[in-house]
Scaffold this motif. Structure first.
Motif, short mmCIF file in Angstrom:
data_model
loop_
_atom_site.label_atom_id
_atom_site.label_comp_id
_atom_site.label_asym_id
_atom_site.label_seq_id
_atom_site.Cartn_x
_atom_site.Cartn_y
_atom_site.Cartn_z
N TRP A 16 43.98 35.26 34.34
CA TRP A 16 43.16 34.40 33.50
C TRP A 16 41.68 34.61 33.82
CZ3 TRP A 16 39.42 30.84 34.26
CH2 TRP A 16 39.00 30.16 33.13
N CYS A 17 41.34 34.72 35.11
CA CYS A 17 39.93 34.91 35.51
C CYS A 17 39.37 36.22 34.96
CB CYS A 17 39.80 34.89 37.03
SG CYS A 17 39.93 33.25 37.76
N GLU A 18 40.20 37.23 34.78
CA GLU A 18 39.73 38.50 34.23
C GLU A 18 39.32 38.36 32.77
OE1 GLU A 18 42.86 41.27 35.08
OE2 GLU A 18 42.33 41.36 37.20
N ARG A 19 39.84 37.34 32.08
CA ARG A 19 39.45 37.07 30.69
C ARG A 19 38.44 35.94 30.64
NH1 ARG A 19 44.89 36.67 30.49
NH2 ARG A 19 44.70 34.48 30.03
N GLY A 20 38.73 34.83 31.32
CA GLY A 20 37.87 33.66 31.31
C GLY A 20 37.95 32.91 30.00
N PRO A 21 37.13 31.87 29.84
CA PRO A 21 37.09 31.15 28.56
C PRO A 21 36.47 32.03 27.48
CG PRO A 21 35.44 30.27 30.05
CD PRO A 21 36.24 31.27 30.83
N ARG A 22 36.56 31.59 26.26
CA ARG A 22 36.15 32.39 25.09
C ARG A 22 34.70 32.88 25.20
NH1 ARG A 22 36.60 28.96 20.30
NH2 ARG A 22 38.73 28.84 21.04
N GLU A 23 33.78 32.04 25.67
CA GLU A 23 32.36 32.40 25.70
C GLU A 23 31.99 33.30 26.88
OE1 GLU A 23 33.42 29.15 25.82
OE2 GLU A 23 33.37 28.80 23.67
N GLU B 187 31.91 36.49 29.56
CA GLU B 187 32.00 37.96 29.55
C GLU B 187 32.21 38.41 30.99
OE1 GLU B 187 28.62 39.68 27.61
OE2 GLU B 187 28.81 38.32 25.90
N VAL B 188 33.45 38.56 31.39
CA VAL B 188 33.79 38.91 32.76
C VAL B 188 33.65 40.41 32.93
CG1 VAL B 188 35.59 38.86 34.52
CG2 VAL B 188 35.35 36.94 32.94
N LEU B 189 32.87 40.82 33.94
CA LEU B 189 32.70 42.23 34.24
C LEU B 189 33.65 42.70 35.34
CD1 LEU B 189 28.81 42.46 34.15
CD2 LEU B 189 30.44 43.05 32.35
N SER B 190 33.84 41.86 36.37
CA SER B 190 34.73 42.24 37.46
C SER B 190 35.25 41.01 38.19
CB SER B 190 34.00 43.15 38.46
OG SER B 190 33.00 42.42 39.14
N VAL B 191 36.40 41.19 38.84
CA VAL B 191 36.99 40.16 39.70
C VAL B 191 37.40 40.84 40.99
CG1 VAL B 191 38.83 38.47 39.98
CG2 VAL B 191 37.86 38.86 37.72
N SER B 192 36.79 40.42 42.09
CA SER B 192 37.20 40.96 43.40
C SER B 192 38.05 39.91 44.10
CB SER B 192 35.98 41.35 44.24
OG SER B 192 35.15 40.24 44.44
N GLN B 193 38.98 40.40 44.89
CA GLN B 193 39.97 39.51 45.50
C GLN B 193 40.08 39.79 46.99
OE1 GLN B 193 43.84 39.75 43.65
NE2 GLN B 193 44.85 39.38 45.60
N SER B 194 40.22 38.73 47.78
CA SER B 194 40.53 38.86 49.21
C SER B 194 41.52 37.75 49.57
CB SER B 194 39.27 38.78 50.06
OG SER B 194 38.60 37.57 49.84
#
Length: 139
Positions: A109-116, A118-125
């Motif tokens: 979900w975080c890779e898409r986010g809400p409609r408005e 513009e997600v560029l990247s998601v890093s995870q640890s």
């Protein structure tokens, strides 16, 4: 049902239960439909559940678009605990704790986010679990 089926049911198969489901009407009598259900599906063992805590750093246009509120709602729907907050660099930080498949759903979900957004990247640890039982929006 033949005699072999009856003896198999009477002896019982380890790990299986018979679950009664909806009643069926047959003429003037009511019978119940029975269904074989795996015992662990019906009564999962809470001690067997693996709990993890993930930290997600979401970059892009994610502030001022309702990202934290939407993320909090999604995490609560997934029965996750933890928090979400805006960072000074314009990113959003999420720490969530729960089962790995729930955390994976939140990350997707975080890779898409809400409609408005513009997600560029998601890093995870991965972090050590804290055993919290709430999810909050931090300022």
């Amino acid at each position: 049902m033949d005699k072999g089926d009856r003896s198999e049911r009477q002896s019982g198969t380890p790990g299986w239960l018979i679950a009664d489901t909806r009643p069926l009407n047959r003429g003037n009598r009511t019978t119940k439909v029975r269904q074989w259900v795996r015992q662990e599906q019906r009564h999962p063992n809470p001690s067997a559940l693996r709990i993890e805590r993930w930290q997600l750093q979401v970059r892009g246009r994610v502030q001022g678009v309702g990202f934290r509120e939407s993320c909090s709602r999604m995490a609560k729907d997934l029965n996750l605990s933890g928090w979400v907050r805006n960072c000074p660099d314009g990113s959003v930080e999420v720490q969530a704790e729960g089962q790995p498949y729930q955390l994976t759903e939140l990350r997707l979900w975080c890779e898409r986010g809400p409609r408005e957004a513009e997600v560029l990247s998601v890093s995870q640890s991965q972090l050590a679990p804290l055993k919290e039982d709430w999810f909050e929006i931090r300022r």
